[in-house]
Write an enzyme that holds these catalytic residues in place. Structure first.
Site, short mmCIF file in Angstrom:
data_model
loop_
_atom_site.label_atom_id
_atom_site.label_comp_id
_atom_site.label_asym_id
_atom_site.label_seq_id
_atom_site.Cartn_x
_atom_site.Cartn_y
_atom_site.Cartn_z
N HIS A 61 -8.74 1.47 6.25
CA HIS A 61 -8.96 2.76 5.58
C HIS A 61 -10.37 3.27 5.85
CE1 HIS A 61 -5.60 1.69 2.49
NE2 HIS A 61 -5.12 2.14 3.63
N PHE A 62 -10.52 4.57 5.91
CA PHE A 62 -11.82 5.17 6.21
C PHE A 62 -11.84 6.62 5.77
CE2 PHE A 62 -9.21 6.06 9.93
CZ PHE A 62 -9.47 7.41 10.15
N CYS A 74 0.12 5.08 1.19
CA CYS A 74 -0.95 5.18 2.19
C CYS A 74 -0.66 6.31 3.16
CB CYS A 74 -1.08 3.85 2.95
SG CYS A 74 -2.24 3.89 4.32
N HIS A 132 1.33 5.74 13.41
CA HIS A 132 0.30 6.26 12.49
C HIS A 132 -1.09 6.02 13.04
CE1 HIS A 132 -0.35 2.14 11.31
NE2 HIS A 132 -1.04 2.43 10.23
N GLY A 133 -1.19 5.27 14.14
CA GLY A 133 -2.49 5.03 14.75
C GLY A 133 -2.31 4.32 16.07
N ALA A 134 -3.41 3.89 16.65
CA ALA A 134 -3.36 3.18 17.91
C ALA A 134 -2.72 1.81 17.75
CB ALA A 134 -4.77 3.05 18.50
N LYS A 176 -16.86 3.48 5.69
CA LYS A 176 -15.94 2.39 5.36
C LYS A 176 -16.53 1.63 4.19
CE LYS A 176 -13.53 0.34 8.46
NZ LYS A 176 -12.26 1.08 8.33
N ASP A 190 0.84 -1.20 0.00
CA ASP A 190 0.00 0.00 0.00
C ASP A 190 0.87 1.24 0.00
OD1 ASP A 190 -2.35 1.39 -0.15
OD2 ASP A 190 -2.81 1.28 1.98
N ASN A 224 3.52 4.99 4.22
CA ASN A 224 4.28 3.90 3.59
C ASN A 224 5.10 4.46 2.44
OD1 ASN A 224 2.81 2.36 5.36
ND2 ASN A 224 1.75 1.15 3.83
#
Length: 412
Positions: free
Chosen positions: A179-180, A78, A333-335, A411, A75, A281
């Site tokens: 992804h959202f 991303c 990049h996130g939890a 989503k 990806d 990425n």
């Protein structure tokens, strides 16, 4: 959570995570494996570290004289775009209906050629969309306002896009997995001055678009696989293809943001108070003769706005990077996941009824027709974001600016 065992990591690798952050042993093993590859000069696991298909997600790696496409993954490009705007007229059911109607419309580009839009996105990124004949007026307006490239890509032309027809229906789509696209409320502000410079204020709103290159990255990894590129010509070829994928991904996030802004009546440049885009990425130049590979990690150069994503039921944090070289100028990049998708589906389908999956603890709505995806991406499948953000602050990687609470999440 107990002490995290990092004994398997070589001396040039480190894990950034407080002891109350959930980290799987398999993820640390993957981090150690990549860090032990020849040419790896530094490796960092961020607090969202979790196992991927052979490569850990939530990590950054610096290699001397080498580019490894497999570390970027399937990806490429991303990332996340955040677009701030001050007012939102709709809420609750009315907001959900507006968003649902907007994303049921498949003819989003009106008279513009999808092929021309795809080619423009590949070669010129978001700005390229403004030059396509027949592009919707409001999209062209937003695209024309995009700044010139000022990062590593500015000097790298996109390689020719092979089989362009295969990707013409991808532009403006979210994709699967984590992804959202969402509209969020600014729920907390920790630094008013910096938040204001980004167009964020408590009580205001933002569109958050998390997506990638929509199949292009998979085509790249199919061609390059686990290659180790040290030849300059091979590196230039791959970087040209990666640049195209990143430009397409950035353009895709702009289109997604535009679609959500149009749904809520804010798709005009004059109604936007600020925005930024970060890529998770990618490969970028690093130090002397080194290449920094980010795999699910966000850039955090000094003064750079970045974002650590929560889940559809928890806040995300906009942060300001502090340029910490020990973190390879990267943040989570996130939890990060604490259950893989199969495990989440199996465990959560007996815990929640279908109707409960489209409402969140923060009062948000979720639009998703895929029941399995609703379970796989449920907030329970993710780590608590608070210890993740706290770990980054303790390390001096970034500092909090503002929190975004989801109102409607789409989503697909």
């Amino acid at each position: 959570m107990g002490t995290i065992n990092t004994e398997t990591l070589p001396s040039h690798a480190r894990l950034i995570a407080d002891e109350d952050v959930w980290i799987e042993g398999a993820a640390i093993d993957q981090l150690a494996r990549v860090a032990s590859m020849s040419g790896c000069a530094a490796a960092v696991g961020l607090p969202d570290l979790h196992p991927g298909p052979g490569i850990p997600i939530g990590a950054a790696f610096a290699f001397t004289d080498q580019i490894r496409p497999g570390l970027v993954g399937s990806d490429a490009g991303c990332g996340v775009r955040v677009v701030a705007f001050p007012k939102l007229k709709q809420k609750g059911d009315a907001l959900e209906r507006r968003v649902l109607a907007a994303f049921d419309d498949e003819d989003v580009f009106e008279g513009a050629s999808r092929r021309a839009l795809t080619q423009a996105a590949w070669t010129a990124g978001p700005r390229g969309l403004a030059s396509v004949s027949g592009a919707p007026e409001t999209l062209a307006e937003l695209a024309a306002a995009e700044p010139e490239e000022d990062d590593w890509m500015a000097t790298i032309p996109s390689a020719p896009l092979e089989d362009v027809e295969s990707f013409t229906n991808a532009l403006g789509t979210i994709g699967g997995g984590n992804h959202f696209l969402e509209v969020s409320a600014v729920s907390q502000v920790s630094d008013k001055a910096v938040a204001k410079s980004l167009g964020l204020k408590r009580g205001g709103f933002a569109v958050v678009a998390h997506s990638g290159s929509r199949g292009i990255g998979r085509a790249l990894i199919g061609r390059w696989g686990d290659a180790c590129l040290s030849d300059p010509d091979a590196q230039r070829q791959y970087l040209g293809e990666l640049a195209g994928a990143v430009r397409f991904a950035r353009a895709n996030r702009l289109v997604l943001a535009w679609r959500m802004l149009a749904a809520v009546g804010a798709a005009r440049r004059s109604r936007i108070s600020g925005q930024f885009d970060v890529t998770h990425n990618v490969v970028v130049p690093w130090a002397s003769q080194e290449w920094l590979h980010r795999k699910g990690s966000a850039p955090a150069e000094a003064g750079q706005p970045t974002i650590v994503l929560g889940s559809r039921g928890t806040e995300s944090w906009v942060m300001e990077g502090l340029g910490a070289r020990g973190c390879l100028c990267s943040v989570a990049h996130g939890a990060g996941r604490r259950m893989n998708r199969g495990e989440a589906i199996e465990k959560l389908k007996s815990r929640y009824r279908r109707a409960e999956l489209t409402r969140t603890a923060l009062g948000g709505r979720v639009i998703c027709a895929d029941k399995s995806l609703l379970y796989a991406e449920h907030p329970d499948a993710y780590k608590d974001i608070e210890p993740v953000v706290r770990s980054l602050e303790a390390e001096g990687a970034a500092r909090r600016i503002a929190a975004l609470a989801p109102r409607v999440t789409v989503k697909r």
